[in-house]
Design a protein around this motif. Sequence first.
Motif, PDB file in Angstrom:
ATOM      1  N   GLY A  98       4.016  -7.601   6.740  1.00 51.87           N
ATOM      2  CA  GLY A  98       4.605  -8.350   5.547  1.00 51.87           C
ATOM      3  C   GLY A  98       3.569  -8.580   4.622  1.00 51.87           C
ATOM      4  O   GLY A  98       3.849  -9.173   3.663  1.00 51.87           O
ATOM      5  N   LEU A  99       2.088  -8.430   4.731  1.00 51.54           N
ATOM      6  CA  LEU A  99       1.272  -8.400   3.867  1.00 51.54           C
ATOM      7  C   LEU A  99       0.581  -7.420   3.228  1.00 51.54           C
ATOM      8  O   LEU A  99      -0.198  -7.426   2.400  1.00 51.54           O
ATOM      9  N   LEU A 100       0.843  -5.923   3.436  1.00 49.75           N
ATOM     10  CA  LEU A 100       0.012  -4.746   3.336  1.00 49.75           C
ATOM     11  C   LEU A 100       1.174  -4.048   2.270  1.00 49.75           C
ATOM     12  O   LEU A 100       2.339  -3.814   2.648  1.00 49.75           O
ATOM     13  N   PHE A 101       0.649  -3.745   1.029  1.00 50.49           N
ATOM     14  CA  PHE A 101       1.498  -3.058   0.164  1.00 50.49           C
ATOM     15  C   PHE A 101       0.982  -1.973  -0.435  1.00 50.49           C
ATOM     16  O   PHE A 101      -0.283  -1.889  -0.682  1.00 50.49           O
ATOM     17  N   CYS A 102       1.616  -0.748  -1.020  1.00 53.83           N
ATOM     18  CA  CYS A 102       1.063   0.325  -1.891  1.00 53.83           C
ATOM     19  C   CYS A 102       0.664  -0.363  -3.059  1.00 53.83           C
ATOM     20  O   CYS A 102       1.658  -0.947  -3.795  1.00 53.83           O
ATOM     21  N   ALA A 103      -0.332  -0.124  -3.688  1.00 55.69           N
ATOM     22  CA  ALA A 103      -0.886  -0.640  -5.038  1.00 55.69           C
ATOM     23  C   ALA A 103       0.077  -0.074  -6.198  1.00 55.69           C
ATOM     24  O   ALA A 103      -0.087  -0.709  -7.012  1.00 55.69           O
ATOM     25  N   ASP A 104       0.575   1.096  -6.139  1.00 59.52           N
ATOM     26  CA  ASP A 104       1.107   1.764  -7.180  1.00 59.52           C
ATOM     27  C   ASP A 104       2.601   1.323  -7.183  1.00 59.52           C
ATOM     28  O   ASP A 104       3.311   0.989  -8.119  1.00 59.52           O
ATOM     29  N   CYS A 105       3.327   1.658  -6.120  1.00 59.22           N
ATOM     30  CA  CYS A 105       4.890   1.330  -5.977  1.00 59.22           C
ATOM     31  C   CYS A 105       5.079   0.029  -5.723  1.00 59.22           C
ATOM     32  O   CYS A 105       6.286  -0.336  -5.562  1.00 59.22           O
ATOM     33  N   LYS A 106       4.403  -0.753  -5.150  1.00 54.66           N
ATOM     34  CA  LYS A 106       4.512  -2.045  -4.548  1.00 54.66           C
ATOM     35  C   LYS A 106       5.419  -2.093  -3.159  1.00 54.66           C
ATOM     36  O   LYS A 106       5.610  -3.017  -2.794  1.00 54.66           O
ATOM     37  N   SER A 107       5.722  -0.787  -2.714  1.00 51.83           N
ATOM     38  CA  SER A 107       6.429  -0.898  -1.529  1.00 51.83           C
ATOM     39  C   SER A 107       5.568  -1.250  -0.298  1.00 51.83           C
ATOM     40  O   SER A 107       4.352  -1.176  -0.263  1.00 51.83           O
ATOM     41  N   TRP A 117      -1.910 -11.326  -0.069  1.00 53.48           N
ATOM     42  CA  TRP A 117      -1.579  -9.908   0.149  1.00 53.48           C
ATOM     43  C   TRP A 117      -2.733  -9.063   0.143  1.00 53.48           C
ATOM     44  O   TRP A 117      -3.690  -9.100  -0.172  1.00 53.48           O
ATOM     45  N   VAL A 118      -2.402  -7.696   0.476  1.00 53.27           N
ATOM     46  CA  VAL A 118      -3.659  -6.732   0.292  1.00 53.27           C
ATOM     47  C   VAL A 118      -2.796  -5.562  -0.176  1.00 53.27           C
ATOM     48  O   VAL A 118      -1.729  -4.893   0.399  1.00 53.27           O
ATOM     49  N   ASN A 119      -3.500  -4.901  -1.206  1.00 48.19           N
ATOM     50  CA  ASN A 119      -2.894  -3.847  -1.919  1.00 48.19           C
ATOM     51  C   ASN A 119      -3.935  -2.384  -1.517  1.00 48.19           C
ATOM     52  O   ASN A 119      -4.940  -2.665  -1.468  1.00 48.19           O
ATOM     53  N   ILE A 120      -3.232  -1.301  -1.181  1.00 48.24           N
ATOM     54  CA  ILE A 120      -3.910  -0.219  -0.662  1.00 48.24           C
ATOM     55  C   ILE A 120      -3.644   0.834  -1.826  1.00 48.24           C
ATOM     56  O   ILE A 120      -2.742   1.258  -2.154  1.00 48.24           O
ATOM     57  N   TYR A 121      -5.006   1.354  -2.378  1.00 48.40           N
ATOM     58  CA  TYR A 121      -4.683   2.434  -3.516  1.00 48.40           C
ATOM     59  C   TYR A 121      -5.081   3.675  -2.734  1.00 48.40           C
ATOM     60  O   TYR A 121      -5.430   3.776  -1.754  1.00 48.40           O
ATOM     61  N   SER A 122      -5.103   4.686  -3.777  1.00 52.48           N
ATOM     62  CA  SER A 122      -5.323   6.069  -3.290  1.00 52.48           C
ATOM     63  C   SER A 122      -6.874   6.366  -2.934  1.00 52.48           C
ATOM     64  O   SER A 122      -7.631   5.345  -3.535  1.00 52.48           O
ATOM     65  N   GLY A 123      -7.371   6.882  -2.152  1.00 50.51           N
ATOM     66  CA  GLY A 123      -8.691   6.772  -1.577  1.00 50.51           C
ATOM     67  C   GLY A 123      -9.080   5.714  -0.558  1.00 50.51           C
ATOM     68  O   GLY A 123     -10.267   5.359  -0.505  1.00 50.51           O
ATOM     69  N   SER A 124      -8.055   5.037  -0.010  1.00 56.81           N
ATOM     70  CA  SER A 124      -8.336   3.995   0.825  1.00 56.81           C
ATOM     71  C   SER A 124      -8.978   2.854   0.002  1.00 56.81           C
ATOM     72  O   SER A 124      -9.747   1.974   0.960  1.00 56.81           O
ATOM     73  N   ARG A 125      -8.776   2.527  -1.210  1.00 56.75           N
ATOM     74  CA  ARG A 125      -9.490   1.463  -1.771  1.00 56.75           C
ATOM     75  C   ARG A 125      -8.618   0.462  -1.511  1.00 56.75           C
ATOM     76  O   ARG A 125      -7.567   0.358  -1.553  1.00 56.75           O
ATOM     77  N   VAL A 126      -9.066  -0.992  -1.077  1.00 58.07           N
ATOM     78  CA  VAL A 126      -8.489  -2.231  -0.754  1.00 58.07           C
ATOM     79  C   VAL A 126      -8.688  -3.194  -1.923  1.00 58.07           C
ATOM     80  O   VAL A 126      -9.911  -3.477  -2.258  1.00 58.07           O
ATOM     81  N   GLU A 127      -7.631  -3.785  -2.170  1.00 55.28           N
ATOM     82  CA  GLU A 127      -7.719  -4.774  -3.012  1.00 55.28           C
ATOM     83  C   GLU A 127      -6.956  -6.247  -2.419  1.00 55.28           C
ATOM     84  O   GLU A 127      -5.905  -6.082  -1.924  1.00 55.28           O
ATOM     85  N   ILE A 128      -7.687  -7.210  -2.162  1.00 49.33           N
ATOM     86  CA  ILE A 128      -7.128  -8.409  -1.347  1.00 49.33           C
ATOM     87  C   ILE A 128      -6.955  -9.704  -2.457  1.00 49.33           C
ATOM     88  O   ILE A 128      -7.916  -9.991  -3.026  1.00 49.33           O
TER      89      ILE A 128
END
Length: 555
Positions: A328-337, A510-521
């Motif tokens: 419930g906390l992990l999202f795609c950084a681009d499409c927000k899914s 929340w935690v956003n995941i970018y391409s290349g496994s970059r993480v934003e918290i």
Amino acid sequence: MPLNKDTIIYNAVDYLRLSKEDGDKAESDSIANQRDLITNFVKSMPEIRLCSERIDDGFSGVDFNRPAFNLMMEDVRAGRINCIIVKDLSRFGRNYIEAGRYIERIFPFLGVRFIAINDGYDSAKEKSPSDDIIIPFKNLVNDAYCRDISVKIRSQLDVKRKNGEFIGSFAVYGYMKSVENKNQLVIDPYAAKIVRDIFAWKLDGLSQQGIADRLNEISEPSPMEYKRFSGLNFATSFQVNPKAKWTAVAVGRILKNPIYAGHLVQGKESTPNYKIKQRFMKPEDKWIRVENTHEPIIPQEIFDTVNRVLAQDTRIAPDGEVVYPFSGLLFCADCKSGMVRKIVPAGGKKYAYYYCSKNKAGDGCTTHCISEKVLEKAVLKTLQNHIASILDIERILSFIDTLPMQQEEIRKIDTQLLMKQEEIEKYKNLKVSIYEDLKSGIIDADEYREFKEIYGRKCEEAEKAAGRLKQDIALILAGKGANSVWIEAFKKNRNITELSRKVVVSLIEWVNIYSGSRVEIRFRYQYEYERALRFAENAKDLIATASPAPIKGVV
């Protein structure tokens, strides 16, 4: 008095009713008083034989769906009774339309004699011309009286709700009514412990059904059974089994109820009016919420965290008991899914990865993938650094509290604020004076608009400056909140070495995941953190001037 052989013998029932809800006078309208009056009346009526008695004690006269009244009508339809006697029309009922329907239509059709002693009404006697007016009028007065009482009771209950008084018939599970004040809730130690366990288990990742199963396994009495064990005469339409068990719904109600954080939310339901008893849910903006009315069982920050978790889309794996730490906390950084977890076998081992759910379903987006181990390591390291930063801020804020210069700084800003307020007042007065100049002909309309715009702009600038000064004072005073809730939430995890569901949902938004496994918290309490950080940065020069030895963490 001897009876004529042609005299009709009436088998009568004395009907008695009393309701505190209607505002009935307990002494004059008591059941005993009504019975005595009817008994003495029947002694003077040889053609009437009292065969039965029906009593509705504690039932409103507005609604004719009363237990004893229904039994009486069954006797009437079965032919066992052909006469009904009441003390007065108000004892029979306070609903103008329904009372009139029974007296004028139903009873005559069934051949029932109806007598209201104090109102001097007897349907067996010849009607006077005034009866067609007086009897409906008395029924209308009784109806209006009931309406007036209903309005007064509703108003009184709303006043109690707005004053933060608990007006429920039974205290919510976890609480009991105070012995000294029935409108005050106090903690029930035994049930409160179960409530705390429920919240703790939810933070640990259990579902509502999982919590209910655990409580049933240890034979913990459900809220309904606990009321019975406590000696309360409690009944509900929700019960299905003879012995009520814990359910996911019951657990969910507890987790969402702000009463456990010390707040009362009442007046959620109502009835359309005093005649209709069917209840409906009122809009949320019409509920009456009063905060800090009683001692909380659950701290506010824990209650908020749990309800934030409840609002998230989380599911437990079929073979698991708790949700995964990042559910419930992990999202795609681009499409927000949301990101979905998938097990990938390789070399005889199984590895967990998170993928963008939209991309995985073939609905677009790009490939976003990260190993669960890499994610946990990155989040843990970032969280450790964030906690270290907060601890440094806390040391700075605590040190500033000891500096006498803090008060001097506040006094200096207060002086500047006073000057800005005087400036605001000056420009407001100038705007008024130029209007007087316009009326006096000293300036023309174009000059008036020009000066008005200039003074208006300067007044607005002064108001913004005053607002900034007020914020500066708030930042200085923030130093006194070094041990505030948000700092303590991180501080108690200062020695964290691994992630758990409880830690993740308590400290991370929340935690956003970018391409290349970059993480934003995004951490929780980010606003409070940034405000304290700004103040700490601004305070470094002050600390360097006041302290010969630098504080650890201050560059």
